[in-house]
Write a protein that holds these residues in place. Structure first.
Motif, mmCIF file in Angstrom:
data_model
loop_
_atom_site.group_PDB
_atom_site.id
_atom_site.type_symbol
_atom_site.label_atom_id
_atom_site.label_comp_id
_atom_site.label_asym_id
_atom_site.label_seq_id
_atom_site.Cartn_x
_atom_site.Cartn_y
_atom_site.Cartn_z
ATOM 1 N N SER A 21 0.839 -1.196 0.000
ATOM 2 C CA SER A 21 0.000 0.000 0.000
ATOM 3 C C SER A 21 0.872 1.243 0.000
ATOM 4 C CB SER A 21 -0.915 0.011 1.224
ATOM 5 O OG SER A 21 -1.857 -1.024 1.175
ATOM 6 N N THR A 78 -4.990 6.287 -1.779
ATOM 7 C CA THR A 78 -4.136 5.122 -1.550
ATOM 8 C C THR A 78 -3.926 4.342 -2.831
ATOM 9 O OG1 THR A 78 -4.923 4.939 0.726
ATOM 10 C CG2 THR A 78 -3.870 3.014 -0.219
ATOM 11 N N ALA A 80 -2.303 0.707 -4.352
ATOM 12 C CA ALA A 80 -2.004 -0.643 -3.882
ATOM 13 C C ALA A 80 -1.373 -1.470 -4.992
ATOM 14 C CB ALA A 80 -3.259 -1.327 -3.363
#
Length: 115
Positions: A21, A78, A80
């Protein structure tokens, strides 16, 4: 101020999985390309995957295509990287980056694939 903070690295056996992440701040995450790049021991930076966070378009290096999946969460800023079927040659420090060359990147997270 642009900040990119990676997490999720570790030691995994060949064939295993990890999910990395990256929390992003300091710029508008949902309107740009974002990338994962990596640096294996003794080697230069290598582009791994990219995503257009507005349209969800993705692309991958041939070495990881079919095994890795890049994704973005615009609400959480975010990025990932889901890594499956890991191989010993995937061992590297992984960085999230604003450009495919990795010129603007975080401090990285170490992934070690070993039995």
């Amino acid at each position: 101020q642009v900040q990119l903070v990676e997490s999720g690295g570790g030691l995994v056996q060949p064939g295993g999985s990890l999910r990395l992440s990256c929390v992003v701040s300091g710029f508008t995450f949902g309107s740009s390309w974002m990338y994962w790049v990596r640096q294996a021991p003794g080697k230069g930076l290598e582009w791994v995957a990219g995503i257009n966070t507005l349209f969800g378009i993705t692309n991958y290096a041939s070495s990881v295509k079919g095994r890795f999946t890049i994704s973005g969460d615009n609400a959480k800023n975010t990025l990932a990287l889901q890594m499956n079927s890991l191989k010993t040659e995937d061992t590297a420090v992984y960085y999230c980056a604003r450009d495919s060359a990795g010129a603007v990147r975080g401090k990285g997270t170490l992934v070690t694939v070993s039995s």
